[in-house]
Design an enzyme around this catalytic site. Sequence first.
Site, PDB file in Angstrom:
ATOM      1  N   CYS A   1      -2.556  -2.210   2.488  1.00  0.00           N
ATOM      2  CA  CYS A   1      -1.917  -0.921   2.273  1.00  0.00           C
ATOM      3  C   CYS A   1      -2.844   0.221   2.714  1.00  0.00           C
ATOM      4  O   CYS A   1      -3.979   0.307   2.262  1.00  0.00           O
ATOM      5  CB  CYS A   1      -1.571  -0.767   0.794  1.00  0.00           C
ATOM      6  SG  CYS A   1      -0.458   0.587   0.472  1.00  0.00           S
TER       7      CYS A   1
ATOM      8  N   CYS B   1      -1.020  -7.184  -2.449  1.00  0.00           N
ATOM      9  CA  CYS B   1      -1.097  -7.084  -0.980  1.00  0.00           C
ATOM     10  C   CYS B   1      -2.505  -6.753  -0.508  1.00  0.00           C
ATOM     11  O   CYS B   1      -2.749  -6.622   0.684  1.00  0.00           O
ATOM     12  CB  CYS B   1      -0.089  -6.080  -0.430  1.00  0.00           C
ATOM     13  SG  CYS B   1      -0.435  -4.364  -0.805  1.00  0.00           S
TER      14      CYS B   1
ATOM     15  N   CYS C   1       4.458  -5.280  -2.089  1.00  0.00           N
ATOM     16  CA  CYS C   1       3.907  -6.627  -2.232  1.00  0.00           C
ATOM     17  C   CYS C   1       4.022  -7.307  -0.873  1.00  0.00           C
ATOM     18  O   CYS C   1       4.597  -6.744   0.056  1.00  0.00           O
ATOM     19  CB  CYS C   1       4.581  -7.418  -3.356  1.00  0.00           C
ATOM     20  SG  CYS C   1       6.307  -7.848  -3.115  1.00  0.00           S
TER      21      CYS C   1
END
Length: 136
Positions: free
Chosen positions: A89, A85, A11
């Site tokens: 990523c 997020c 996160c």
Amino acid sequence: MSEKPSVLFVCVHNAGRSQMAAGWLTHLAGDTVEVRSAGSMPAEQVNPVAVVAMAEVGIDLAAQSPKILTVEAVEASDVVITMGCGDVCPVFPGKRYEDWKLDDPAGQDIDAVRPIRDEIRARVEKLLGELPPATP
């Protein structure tokens, strides 16, 4: 030496949701799963309300600290669970990715964080049932 499945929880601040998820998976799976958590913009400390909420169920996050998301952590994980997020990523072929839509405990009181904690537990239990067992 055994090959354990590995899970990375991500996160933004690695201070609430991902820490609670890592705590649950470590608690429920013991040493049968390698557990990591990280954030794209780590906070200074784990959310104190998340620490209290997890302590209520016997999981101690007090010694944890937010960690920066690295390409190496993603590469080393079989399953990558993101929690708000977005596109930060990195994506690698052959990895399993899931995005868990969860309320952010940041700035919330304990009464608001408990249901988030409990939802994370339910999702972690489901995930644990889907992971392959460690191989000798």
